[in-house]
Design a protein around this motif. Structure first.
Motif, mmCIF file in Angstrom:
data_model
loop_
_atom_site.group_PDB
_atom_site.id
_atom_site.type_symbol
_atom_site.label_atom_id
_atom_site.label_comp_id
_atom_site.label_asym_id
_atom_site.label_seq_id
_atom_site.Cartn_x
_atom_site.Cartn_y
_atom_site.Cartn_z
ATOM 1 N N ASP A 142 0.129 -41.020 -22.696
ATOM 2 C CA ASP A 142 0.426 -41.902 -23.822
ATOM 3 C C ASP A 142 0.204 -41.239 -25.172
ATOM 4 O OD1 ASP A 142 1.077 -44.021 -22.126
ATOM 5 O OD2 ASP A 142 -1.011 -44.672 -21.984
ATOM 6 N N SER A 172 1.170 -56.906 -24.862
ATOM 7 C CA SER A 172 1.317 -56.444 -26.234
ATOM 8 C C SER A 172 -0.072 -56.361 -26.851
ATOM 9 C CB SER A 172 2.186 -57.406 -27.057
ATOM 10 O OG SER A 172 2.193 -56.998 -28.423
ATOM 11 N N SER A 199 6.120 -43.790 -37.671
ATOM 12 C CA SER A 199 5.868 -43.691 -36.232
ATOM 13 C C SER A 199 4.852 -42.602 -35.924
ATOM 14 C CB SER A 199 7.173 -43.427 -35.479
ATOM 15 O OG SER A 199 7.781 -42.230 -35.951
ATOM 16 N N GLU A 203 2.062 -44.137 -33.559
ATOM 17 C CA GLU A 203 2.025 -43.691 -32.170
ATOM 18 C C GLU A 203 0.743 -42.946 -31.819
ATOM 19 O OE1 GLU A 203 5.563 -41.447 -31.662
ATOM 20 O OE2 GLU A 203 6.881 -43.211 -31.720
ATOM 21 N N ASP A 205 3.308 -46.608 -25.386
ATOM 22 C CA ASP A 205 4.043 -47.313 -24.331
ATOM 23 C C ASP A 205 4.689 -48.588 -24.853
ATOM 24 O OD1 ASP A 205 5.088 -47.593 -21.843
ATOM 25 O OD2 ASP A 205 3.279 -48.428 -20.920
ATOM 26 N N GLY A 206 5.362 -48.456 -26.000
ATOM 27 C CA GLY A 206 6.098 -49.597 -26.535
ATOM 28 C C GLY A 206 5.226 -50.748 -26.976
ATOM 29 N N GLU A 230 2.258 -51.574 -25.559
ATOM 30 C CA GLU A 230 1.453 -52.119 -24.475
ATOM 31 C C GLU A 230 0.098 -51.439 -24.328
ATOM 32 O OE1 GLU A 230 3.663 -52.096 -20.866
ATOM 33 O OE2 GLU A 230 5.260 -53.402 -21.623
#
Length: 791
Positions: free
Chosen positions: A59, A497, A553, A557, A562-563, A565
């Motif tokens: 991740d 989320s 980002s 990030e 993971d979007g 999650e």
């Protein structure tokens, strides 16, 4: 020309071709052999924490390569606009290197922040204009005019200004958000005192220095890591920054240095061991012809090469244990060809070798992969060496001119009897039963004291001491002193989320609790709540989504993966002792607030894995040694068909291991992952020496001399390890060399005591019958080779 010699030529040719083919395969395997000292070989990889850490690496990237840059110019690297632009360029080049997941540095943070601030100001201004225009249009539609219309518009934008006006006001004094604007740079990175803000200190340790964190991609192997470290060093050197002595360090750098040192040391220590064993074989008069004394060394060299070739052929890289593997196999492996050359019965040699191989194989019970692989390689080395010894048995026995081959021809064994009489030593005077009992009692007391002390012996848990001897460790210590932390630990939260008010509130509470209770050892690096703290203490879901969309980002990030999650709170850890890290990990787990509904929380990172590994190693203190002793004793007992000999092997191993543990205690030394298994390793030599000294012909100088040669070769082979540059290997060599001497003394004492206190009218384990059977087989082979004149 003879008929039988003619008939034997095809068989001899086939044998030669077989040897050549095997040697070709050995060479091919050796060309593919690799050494891997990646961190995965030093920690238990079947633990849940290992899998969780691997997922964290997927991740957010693996443990970073750390680059420390100290500016030598007046304004350092961050305030000087030219140096800052070059720093940003360097970070961009590093990010483009193969196998790099992400790069964090002050230059890129400033650049991304400048873009974000500009975007935020533009979006805030645009949103305010939109709200103002909508309120004015609505007031006009309602027929309001003058002061009433203005009041309606002011009321509409008042709430917006209350939340976002401070951001605009704060941005105005710093001027244009740009890298060339020193006021902007200072406002982002530095506080009012001119020192770096606490949240950015891990990237800007001082006003003139910078830290770059280059995270490799997850699952990068050792060869790839070594190449990446080299590329990072070359890129930093070519950046043209005004710095003094850049430091490239971090866990990947240290492991890469260990791999490089292992690659360099393995052949060097192997050659030293070969030289030591060769000197023993050549100088000690175990045969009459000096030119034949090195034949056992040829056999053990073939066995060692075959073992390494098998690892290469299977595509299995060997870990750090390969450094210790070569001297040990050369030292121990040479014993069995010596015994075969001295005419010892094959059953006796096979039984001793089986016990030794099983004792080595018991290291597979270790929770550490590199110890398991080390043990299996040693067991395979013994098997391969013995196999080559049996293949070359005739050539090997030709080295011993003392061995009267007529003994294998005469059916009545008169030749063997004559050889034994010529080689027999004067009857050995045995100590009295009382003296023998006293010696046994003293030896048993010392051994029991050692075994009792085993649970209290400390395990060396400081990684820097285990790898002492590497210059790269000095760079690692420099980085630790500069940054205030030595490793990383991450709190990972997972859910559908994590960008929700509940999770952000939990993250803020968790960070507050941990820093309040462990401020002396934890350093906050990148945490999701710190990154989003500009949203305020209680942001709504809509505000969180809008605020996170504003962030670049690159920064988002770093803590959200993971979007959306997975969320991360990464802390630097100022503790490098594994035992202390383990205690800290347990405390953190107990102190973390309960996870929000629908989420799970994990504590991951190398300190967590290392703590689990320490627990597992502690739990295996007894297992490996006890199982190794038991299996070796059973192998010898079954192989020689003698429970008596199996019991003697167990007694010798127990005594020798106990003495070694007692010596470690008295010397004040600590155990390490290798010396933890010393009982199994001492069992190897104890098994071998006990079988040989307990052999029915042990009264003769032939086998006694072979044991003396074996003890000398094994001791010097082990001592070659003490010349390693790695502390963990040096200490291992000293312990094993002492273990050989201890097992020799224990074997002599046990076999002598058995002869005095436990006399037996039967020869050990039907060895006499075995020897007679083997001599009959040799007679049959000799008859087949008899010269028959052609008619």
């Amino acid at each position: 020309m003879t008929v039988r010699s003619t008939l034997r030529q095809p068989a001899a040719l086939a044998r030669v071709l077989l040897v050549v083919a095997v040697l070709g395969l050995v060479g091919l395997g050796l060309s593919r052999a690799e050494i891997d000292t990646g961190i995965s070989s030093f920690v238990p990889n079947d633990d849940d924490s290992y899998a969780a850490t691997e997922q964290r690496d997927q991740d957010f990237g693996a443990d970073p390569i750390v680059v420390l840059l100290h500016g030598s110019g007046k304004d350092g690297l961050l305030i000087d606009g030219e140096q800052l632009r070059r720093l940003v360029g360097l970070e961009g080049e590093l990010a483009q290197l193969p196998d790099v997941a992400v790069v964090y540095g002050p230059g890129t943070v400033l650049n991304q922040t400048a873009k974000s601030v500009r975007n935020v100001i533009l979006q805030i201004s645009g949103a305010r204009d939109s709200i103002e225009n909508s309120a004015r249009a609505q007031a006009k539609a309602e027929g309001l005019s003058g002061a009433a219309r203005a009041k309606r518009v002011d009321a509409a934008v008042a709430e917006f200004d209350e939340r976002y006006g401070a951001l605009v006001a704060q941005a105005m004094p710093m001027g244009l958000p740009s890298l060339s604007n020193s006021k902007f740079v200072a406002s982002v990175l530095f506080g009012d005192d001119g020192e770096p803000r606490s949240e950015w200190r891990f990237l800007a340790p001082t006003a003139k220095s910078a830290t770059l964190l280059i995270r490799p991609r997850a699952g990068l192997d050792q060869a790839g890591t070594r190449q990446l470290v080299g590329r990072v060093t070359e890129t930093v050197d070519a950046a043209g920054l005004e710095t003094r002595d850049p430091v490239v360090t971090g866990l990947p750098v240290v492991t890469s240095a260990v791999a490089e040192r292992a690659t360099d040391e393995a052949p060097r220590l192997g050659l030293l061991a070969i030289g030591a064993v060769a000197a023993v074989l050549f100088l000690m008069p175990w045969t009459r012809r000096r030119r034949d004394r090195l034949r056992p060394l040829v056999v053990v060299a073939l066995g060692t090469a075959t073992t390494l070739a098998l690892f290469g052929a299977l595509g299995r890289p060997m870990s750090l244990g390969v450094i210790a593997f070569l001297p040990i196999v050369l030292g121990i492996g040479s014993d069995f060809p010596i015994y075969l050359a001295r005419g010892t019965s094959r059953r006796t040699v096979l039984s001793a070798a089986a016990g030794a191989a099983l004792a080595f194989a018991c290291l597979a019970l270790s929770p550490l992969p590199f110890v398991r692989e080390f043990g299996l390689a040693l067991a395979l080395g013994v098997v391969c060496t013995l196999a080559w010894g049996l293949v070359l048995l005739g050539w090997l026995r030709g080295a011993d001119t003392d061995l009267d081959m007529d003994a294998d021809v005469d059916g009545d064994d008169r030749g063997r009897a004559g050889a034994d009489q010529r080689d027999a030593a004067p009857p050995r005077s045995r100590p009295s039963r009382r003296l023998t009992a006293g010696l046994c009692l003293a030896a048993a007391v010392a051994a029991v004291a050692g075994w009792i002390a085993l649970p209290s012996l400390s395990i060396e848990s400081r990684a820097d001491r285990l790898a002492a001897g590497l210059p790269e460790l000095e760079d690692a210590r420099t980085a630790e002193q500069t940054l205030g932390f030595a490793s990383e630990i991450t709190v990972v939260v997972r859910g559908k989320s994590v960008l929700t008010p509940e999770v952000l509130a939990w993250a803020a509470e968790a960070e507050s609790v941990l820093l309040t209770r462990h401020a002396d050892v934890l350093r906050p690096l990148l945490t999701m709540n710190r990154l989003l703290e500009f949203l305020g203490a209680t942001p709504t879901q809509t505000e969180i989504e809008a605020g996170s969309a504003l962030l670049p980002s690159y920064l988002l990030e770093a803590v959200i993966g993971d979007g959306g999650e997975v969320g991360a709170l990464t802390f630097g850890l100022a503790v490098d002792d594994v035992a202390e890290q383990r205690r800290l990990v347990e405390e953190i787990r107990a102190e973390l607030p309960a996870a929000p509904k629908g989420t799970t929380v994990e504590l991951v990172g190398l300190p967590v894995i290392a703590g689990s590994g320490l627990d597992a190693v502690n739990a295996s203190r007894w297992t490996i040694g006890v199982v190794g002793i038991a299996l070796a004793a059973i192998a010898v007992g079954v192989g020689l068909r003698s429970r008596r000999m199996g019991l003697l092997v167990a007694c010798s191993a127990v005594l020798a291991a106990g003495w070694v543990y007692l010596a470690i205690l008295l010397s004040g030394a600590n155990l390490n992952p290798l010396t933890m298994a010393v009982a199994a390793l001492v069992t190897v030599t104890a098994c071998e020496f006990t079988v040989m000294l307990g052999h029915p012909h042990a009264q003769g100088r032939r086998l006694q001399r072979a044991v003396i040669v074996a003890v000398s070769a094994a001791t010097l082979g082990y001592l070659a390890l003490t010349l390693s540059d790695l502390a963990v290997i040096r200490s291992f060599g000293w312990v094993l060399a002492g273990g050989v001497l201890a097992s020799c003394v224990a074997s002599w004492l046990v076999t002598t005591a058995a002869a005095v206190l436990w006399p037996s009218s039967q020869r050990t384990g039907a060895a006499e019958a075995v020897g007679t059977g083997e001599r009959a087989m040799e007679k049959k082979k000799h008859d087949e080779r008899e010269v028959v004149p052609c008619s």
